[in-house]
Design an enzyme around this catalytic site. Structure first.
Site, PDB file in Angstrom:
ATOM      1  N   GLU A   4       0.827  -1.214   0.000  1.00 32.75           N
ATOM      2  CA  GLU A   4       0.000   0.000   0.000  1.00 32.75           C
ATOM      3  C   GLU A   4       0.862   1.265   0.000  1.00 32.75           C
ATOM      4  O   GLU A   4       0.511   2.258  -0.627  1.00 32.75           O
ATOM      5  CB  GLU A   4      -0.964   0.004   1.197  1.00 32.75           C
ATOM      6  CG  GLU A   4      -2.107  -0.984   1.070  1.00 32.75           C
ATOM      7  CD  GLU A   4      -3.013  -0.722  -0.129  1.00 32.75           C
ATOM      8  OE1 GLU A   4      -3.086   0.426  -0.586  1.00 32.75           O
ATOM      9  OE2 GLU A   4      -3.629  -1.688  -0.626  1.00 32.75           O
TER      10      GLU A   4
ATOM     11  N   TYR B   8      -6.605   7.056   3.506  1.00 38.46           N
ATOM     12  CA  TYR B   8      -6.812   6.034   2.473  1.00 38.46           C
ATOM     13  C   TYR B   8      -6.019   4.761   2.788  1.00 38.46           C
ATOM     14  O   TYR B   8      -6.561   3.651   2.781  1.00 38.46           O
ATOM     15  CB  TYR B   8      -6.399   6.566   1.082  1.00 38.46           C
ATOM     16  CG  TYR B   8      -6.299   5.444   0.095  1.00 38.46           C
ATOM     17  CD1 TYR B   8      -7.445   4.926  -0.484  1.00 38.46           C
ATOM     18  CD2 TYR B   8      -5.064   4.855  -0.203  1.00 38.46           C
ATOM     19  CE1 TYR B   8      -7.379   3.854  -1.352  1.00 38.46           C
ATOM     20  CE2 TYR B   8      -4.992   3.785  -1.064  1.00 38.46           C
ATOM     21  CZ  TYR B   8      -6.145   3.286  -1.638  1.00 38.46           C
ATOM     22  OH  TYR B   8      -6.076   2.217  -2.474  1.00 38.46           O
TER      23      TYR B   8
ATOM     24  N   ASP C 143      -9.598   6.641  -2.811  1.00 42.61           N
ATOM     25  CA  ASP C 143      -8.523   7.338  -3.528  1.00 42.61           C
ATOM     26  C   ASP C 143      -9.098   7.902  -4.837  1.00 42.61           C
ATOM     27  O   ASP C 143     -10.321   7.888  -5.042  1.00 42.61           O
ATOM     28  CB  ASP C 143      -7.329   6.397  -3.788  1.00 42.61           C
ATOM     29  CG  ASP C 143      -7.669   5.313  -4.791  1.00 42.61           C
ATOM     30  OD1 ASP C 143      -8.869   5.185  -5.162  1.00 42.61           O
ATOM     31  OD2 ASP C 143      -6.756   4.601  -5.235  1.00 42.61           O
TER      32      ASP C 143
END
Ligand code: SF4
Length: 328
Positions: A37, A117, A135
């Protein structure tokens, strides 16, 4: 209002059949999901994959990452850009090793370098917490689904499947990355076309409505590959320079007005709103010039953190021994 039950069923069924085979989807291990991520922030999936493999080979566990010198972490990140991500990842690994892995969205969000996010993506995938990850991809999908009438974060949270939040978030990201793409969505293969208000109104290609971006600013730069036998001179960025502290880079040609270099390459490189027009020069000298800097052999170049522009410059210079072997 979108029928949330029908939407969840369709998108999760589609995701189960169509999801891409990505290395970080092999497990829901906290460390792997976290690394992926962070790497995926502002970086394309295809660019991340080789870095993800290399990074995990070099730092196979959270402990290995926490114990490594920062220069090693930056070297492994070298070429991915946005280096504050690597520095924060390293800091966060140290915190997680000393205080234990975070066990909630709030604890993940408290780590350095993690925003709402990323915290939502990790918390939903690893911990099964019901937080919608929103996002740019998800904003686009929601904007089209609601014909521009929904508030993206609120609508994504309303649609979220609270029993499978990790799969749902990944399904939304996957839809945005592979089907509901900019500028022209692939509605003919979309699993939720019958629920899409933007498509029904014929407005799918114009959504989301964009605010005009300023034109990029062109910045001309001349870099020199200054060689002494098979070594090249690099400058080290000062520790006071937050973003690139500790990185090595090629010097600018203007520092050596006495040189008569040859032109060996040219490329452009975009950083936010600056478009760098980089000319690459090469000169061979017999003795060290009066300048700060360090000499590195070709082999050493692969073991130190280089700025992305320097990697590109070395790569673009066909006359540079080993230049084309550099993997940036
Ligand atoms: Fe996007 Fe088209 Fe699907 Fe609507 S129907 S969500 S615009 S791909």
């Amino acid at each position: 209002m979108i029928d949330s039950g029908a939407f969840r069923r369709r998108i999760l069924c589609w995701y189960g059949r169509n999801k891409r085979d990505l290395p970080w989807r092999e497990s829901t291990d906290f460390y792997r999901v976290w690394i992926s991520e962070i790497m995926l922030q502002q970086t394309r999936v295809e660019a991340v994959i080789p870095y993800f493999h290399r990074f995990l080979r070099r730092f196979p566990s959270l402990e290995a990452l926490a114990e490594a010198p920062e220069a090693d972490v930056l070297t492994a990140w070298s070429g991915l850009g946005y280096y504050s991500r690597a520095r924060n990842l390293h800091k966060a690994a140290k915190i997680a090793v000393s205080s234990g892995l975070p066990s909630s969205y709030e604890e993940i969000l408290a780590l350095p370098g993690i925003g709402p996010y990323t915290a939502a993506a990790i918390a939903s995938i690893v911990l099964g917490e019901a937080h919608a990850a929103v996002d740019g991809n998800v904003v686009r999908v929601v904007s089209r689904l609601t014909n521009g009438l929904g508030e993206a974060a609120g609508e994504a949270q309303r649609l979220l499947d609270t029993r499978r939040p990790g799969d749902f978030n990944q399904a939304m990201m996957e839809l945005g990355a592979t089907v509901c793409v900019p500028p022209t969505p692939r509605c003919a293969v979309c699993p939720v076309i019958s629920l899409c208000a933007g498509r029904a109104a014929g407005r799918e290609a114009e959504l989301p409505v964009k605010t005009a971006k300023p034109a990029p600013r062109d910045v001309a730069v001349d870099l020199v590959i200054l060689m002494k036998k098979n070594e090249v001179l690099l400058i080290r960025r000062s520790p006071s320079e937050k973003r690139l502290a500790g990185f090595y880079e090629l010097p600018e040609l203007k520092v050596f007005p006495e040189l008569k270099p040859e032109s060996v390459g040219f490329f452009t490189h975009r950083i936010v709103n600056d478009r760098f027009l980089v000319s690459v020069w090469r000169a061979v000298i017999g003795r060290k010039p009066a300048s700060d800097g360090y000499w590195f052999s070709e082999e050493q170049l692969t073991k130190i953190p280089l700025t992305t522009i320097t990697r590109k410059a070395l790569h673009s210079a066909h006359n540079f021994p080993g230049g084309t072997a550099l993997d940036y």
